[in-house]
Design an enzyme around this catalytic site. Structure first.
Site, PDB file in Angstrom:
ATOM      1  N   GLU A   1      -0.072  -5.263   1.454  1.00 31.84           N
ATOM      2  CA  GLU A   1       1.097  -4.260   1.550  1.00 31.84           C
ATOM      3  C   GLU A   1       2.433  -5.175   1.763  1.00 31.84           C
ATOM      4  O   GLU A   1       2.535  -5.636   1.560  1.00 31.84           O
ATOM      5  CB  GLU A   1       1.305  -3.587   3.065  1.00 31.84           C
ATOM      6  CG  GLU A   1       2.047  -3.020   4.041  1.00 31.84           C
ATOM      7  CD  GLU A   1       1.585  -2.529   4.779  1.00 31.84           C
ATOM      8  OE1 GLU A   1       1.302  -1.699   4.867  1.00 31.84           O
ATOM      9  OE2 GLU A   1       2.315  -2.919   6.134  1.00 31.84           O
ATOM     10  N   CYS A   2       3.225  -3.929   0.704  1.00 31.22           N
ATOM     11  CA  CYS A   2       4.478  -5.125   0.002  1.00 31.22           C
ATOM     12  C   CYS A   2       4.001  -7.093  -0.275  1.00 31.22           C
ATOM     13  O   CYS A   2       3.827  -6.882  -2.119  1.00 31.22           O
ATOM     14  CB  CYS A   2       5.130  -4.898   1.289  1.00 31.22           C
ATOM     15  SG  CYS A   2       7.114  -5.360   0.937  1.00 31.22           S
ATOM     16  N   ALA A   3       4.236  -7.510   0.786  1.00 32.12           N
ATOM     17  CA  ALA A   3       4.275  -9.265   0.112  1.00 32.12           C
ATOM     18  C   ALA A   3       2.920  -8.746  -0.404  1.00 32.12           C
ATOM     19  O   ALA A   3       2.070  -9.874  -1.423  1.00 32.12           O
ATOM     20  CB  ALA A   3       3.759  -9.680   1.110  1.00 32.12           C
TER      21      ALA A   3
ATOM     22  N   SER B   1       0.569  -1.730  -2.244  1.00 33.91           N
ATOM     23  CA  SER B   1       1.470  -0.754  -2.154  1.00 33.91           C
ATOM     24  C   SER B   1       2.506  -1.437  -1.616  1.00 33.91           C
ATOM     25  O   SER B   1       2.791  -2.733  -1.260  1.00 33.91           O
ATOM     26  CB  SER B   1       1.536   1.186  -1.736  1.00 33.91           C
ATOM     27  OG  SER B   1       2.835   1.197  -1.298  1.00 33.91           O
TER      28      SER B   1
END
Length: 505
Positions: free
Chosen positions: A360-362, A461
């Site tokens: 998730e992101c990072a 994502s």
């Protein structure tokens, strides 16, 4: 449903930069220093402020985000987090009435705002006002906020950055003229400094001793400058809440609150026999973004939740069946992450055998091929670099394909918050996307924008989710981890010393 009597108050501000976090964290620390059990909460999706709240109180900092979780879950989530507390302190987000940029049909103009959460919790509000540069005009400012929405009980003010005793007197007398009580005045104090970077404050986990010292200093300041007894009396005026606490083991009773996640069994534990599924969750200074409810939901779904620090740990926890790598600041630690070649190889091997790996992101950046030129795990054929532009905002998305995290068609409300951009080779564009993003409300755009990647058990994502707002995600992840587990990995055999040992793969 029995009324829940939890003293509570909201600390808000006219706008960002007024000192909400300084005052809220200081008040939490000062009350905790009195021996009170203080429940800390933050309106909105922010992960960083709650790390300071947790230091101040010794309890998990919890978010109250009606966009990510739905309005119907705010009171239950609050009651869950505040269980056993003497008082709850809720820090607001942005300005008191600042919510989503463009509400959707049926939503109020301040949907997602501090004021909206205060109404849902029937909690009194204190306004933190930056006194620097203000004199009698403070009365006009605060009177406007007090009268703007009669459903919000603005009970008083805490002044911040007051220059002198004379300055305080001018501000206090002006507010008295409009009938607004002043609960405290914090002087300017340059010795308390919480450094910031491109996405806000530096998380407490990255500052360690310095963060602890800053929080302690804030507690001392608040104890000296704020009427804590008055705050406790004010918090006690909040009426009982007619709600049951949110229960991670129970069927979700609020799916009608605008969040239509895929249905899931009420207590979907890992199927089969043998040891529980083991889910490793990335932590440490590089991956500090996470909601406390995620681990609680995984545990309720039957998993053992373990922590792995990609900066220090060279292996995944023994028997890892799934990995969740959430948000944080990997770009600040890229060299150390890249140097940990053994863990990068272990993550790649876990993904290669089809185990659920959620980024998730990072986490998306860590699973990619490189970050600012430094090699990462190589699970995805993506290269990320820091950019000049901040991508920020709520998103409504639909799962574009079945994955270990969500069934195709699952509707989520998410938050996006990053300064990186991805380069994806043409060959990798064949991977199914994770999400299909709805166009922003009020626009005619319908370009079918897609986001993220699904490859085998990998779901990666940029979108941040709050799993309490999407019933079934944790249970689905645990079930997928059990299905993907190698034959025999979940069985137990007696050890030579009579203890139970996990059979090797």
């Amino acid at each position: 449903m029995s009324p829940l009597d939890i003293p509570r108050l909201v600390i808000a501000a006219p706008g960002s930069g007024s000192g909400k976090t300084t005052v809220a964290t200081g008040v939490m620390a000062a009350l905790a220093a009195r021996g009170l059990r203080v429940s800390p909460h933050k309106v909105g999706p922010d992960y960083i402020d709650p790390t300071y709240h947790a230091l101040a109180t010794g309890r998990p900092g919890r978010n109250l985000d009606m966009v990510l979780c739905g309005a119907g879950r705010i009171a239950p989530l609050f009651a869950h987090g505040a269980a056993g507390a003497h008082v709850a302190v809720i820090e607001g987000v942005m300005g008191l009435f600042d919510g989503v940029a463009t509400p959707r049909p049926g939503e109020e103009p301040d949907h997602g705002s501090t004021a909206a959460v205060a109404r849902l919790l029937d909690a009194p509000v204190l306004l933190v006002v930056d006194g620097s540069g203000l004199g009698r005009s403070v009365a006009a400012l605060v009177a406007g906020f007090a009268r703007f929405d009669p459903r919000v009980r603005l009970a008083g003010v805490i002044l911040n950055r007051v220059g002198s005793p004379r300055h305080r007197r001018i501000l206090t007398e002006a507010l008295a003229d409009v009938g607004v009580a002043v609960f405290g005045a914090l002087p300017r104090d340059d010795t308390v400094h919480t450094p910031s970077r491109h996405l806000g404050l530096v998380p407490a986990a990255e500052r360690s001793a310095a963060a602890r010292a800053a929080v302690d200093r804030l507690g001392v300041l608040a104890a000296a400058a704020v009427d804590l007894d008055g705050l406790l009396r004010l918090a006690a005026t909040a009426p009982p809440l007619a709600t049951d606490p949110w229960d991670p083991t129970a069927a979700d009773p609020t799916a009608a609150a605008g969040h239509t996640g895929a249905p899931a069994p009420a207590r979907a534990r890992a199927p089969g026999r043998g040891r529980p599924v083991r889910v490793a969750v990335a932590g440490g200074p590089a991956f500090t973004f996470g909601y406390a409810e995620h681990a609680e939901l995984l545990t309720a779904a039957g998993a053992d939740v373990l922590t792995v620090d990609p900066l220090r740990d060279e292996t995944l926890p023994p028997g890892t069946d799934a990995l969740v790598v959430g948000g944080g600041f990997p770009e600040e630690h890229a060299a150390a992450l890249g140097a940990n070649t053994r863990l990068r190889a272990a993550v790649a091997a876990l993904a290669a055998r089809g185990a659920p790996v959620i980024g998730e992101c990072a986490g998306l950046l860590y699973l990619g091929r490189s970050l600012d030129g430094t090699r990462m795990c190589g699970v995805l054929d993506t290269d990320a670099v820091m950019g000049p532009r901040l991508t920020l905002g709520y998103r409504r998305a639909v799962a574009a394909t079945d994955s270990a995290l969500a069934a195709a068609g699952t509707v989520v409300h998410a938050h996006e918050f990053h300064r990186t951009r991805l380069t994806v080779p043409r060959a990798a564009l064949g991977d199914p996307p994770a999400w299909r993003i709805d166009p922003p409300p009020g626009t005619d755009r319908d370009d079918g924008q897609v986001e993220g990647f699904v490859r085998g058990g990998v779901h990666a994502s940029y979108l941040h989710l709050h799993w309490a707002g999407v019933p079934g995600l944790a249970a689905r992840l645990v079930a997928a981890a059990h299905t993907a587990r190698p034959s025999g990995a979940g069985q137990q055999t007696p050890g030579a010393n009579g203890e139970r040992e996990v059979a090797s793969r």
